[in-house]
Design a protein around this motif. Sequence first.
Motif, short mmCIF file in Angstrom:
data_model
loop_
_atom_site.label_atom_id
_atom_site.label_comp_id
_atom_site.label_asym_id
_atom_site.label_seq_id
_atom_site.Cartn_x
_atom_site.Cartn_y
_atom_site.Cartn_z
N LYS A 17 0.83 -1.21 0.00
CA LYS A 17 0.00 0.00 0.00
C LYS A 17 0.87 1.25 0.00
O LYS A 17 0.60 2.21 -0.75
N GLU A 18 1.91 1.23 0.82
CA GLU A 18 2.82 2.37 0.90
C GLU A 18 3.52 2.61 -0.43
O GLU A 18 3.63 3.75 -0.91
N GLN A 21 1.11 3.99 -3.08
CA GLN A 21 0.82 5.41 -2.90
C GLN A 21 1.99 6.28 -3.39
O GLN A 21 1.78 7.32 -4.03
N ASN A 24 2.19 6.12 -7.14
CA ASN A 24 0.97 6.60 -7.79
C ASN A 24 0.44 5.60 -8.82
O ASN A 24 0.15 5.94 -9.97
N GLN A 30 -4.76 0.20 -6.09
CA GLN A 30 -4.79 0.70 -4.72
C GLN A 30 -6.06 0.26 -4.01
O GLN A 30 -6.05 -0.10 -2.83
#
Length: 283
Positions: A17-18, A21, A24, A30
């Motif tokens: 997830k990190e 993010q 992008n 995501q």
Amino acid sequence: MQDYMYDPAYRHLLKAKEIAQKENVIPELQTEINRSIELFQQKINYCDDQTIPPSPALHSLITDTLAYPWSDAYKEGRVSYSVDTAMLSGNSEAQLIKSITSASKARMVLEIGLFTGCASLAMAEALPAEGKVVALELDQGIADVARSFLDKSPAGNKIEIITGPAIESLEKLAEKKTKFDVIFMDANKEGYVPYYKMIFEKDLLASGGTLIVDNVLKNGDTYSGEHSDSKSWAITNFNELVLQDNRVHKVMLPLRDGVYIIRRKEDTDASVPEKKGDLNYIK
């Protein structure tokens, strides 16, 4: 620690997830990562909601344990090591242990590694009035805290606490020819192998008895190969010992940090003749 945090897959999803993010990545990916994380949490919450809640006494013990000023107790020398409240068994595991104790119609129960007595109290609640839990705890300060919690409960009088190194306490119990219908092992991980050997070599587990062992997944280290410390290797070695022990019936459950249910084969398989005396367990 929340139960899902024991799973390395959950921790890797958080890392994914990190990264997603920062890089992008497309929103759809995501979204799928976020949904996967939510499902880990929702599964545990659903299982907890479907499990009978703790008795008022057990709920009080769990609450008191989480609220106790453990860091102050360690700084002041009242306990000999820094306590992590994740050592608490928690309600879901306590209810499993209680169910096994009840189904076994147990009268004598042993816990190796008391902490504040969550599992001991759950087992004591399943015992008849004359039943007894013998709980082994290394640290006198922690044993004193546990005693103060247990004395508030209706079943607390069934629990005897013995302090000192568990291996010495087990030796003394064996000398007295004490046998237990259920044994719950949740102590120092490096001690699991010698405790296991002593239980069977000294005949501490009664005929028809059940051995329950906690933390056998060790935060996923045992199957991910991501061994973080000596405790992880100790658990991995213990699991291999049990796996290679062809005298026992065993099933590992992915409950919380992993639970092993172990019984003698002659107690689970009618085709296996009952063994007497030394069972020649792996040395």
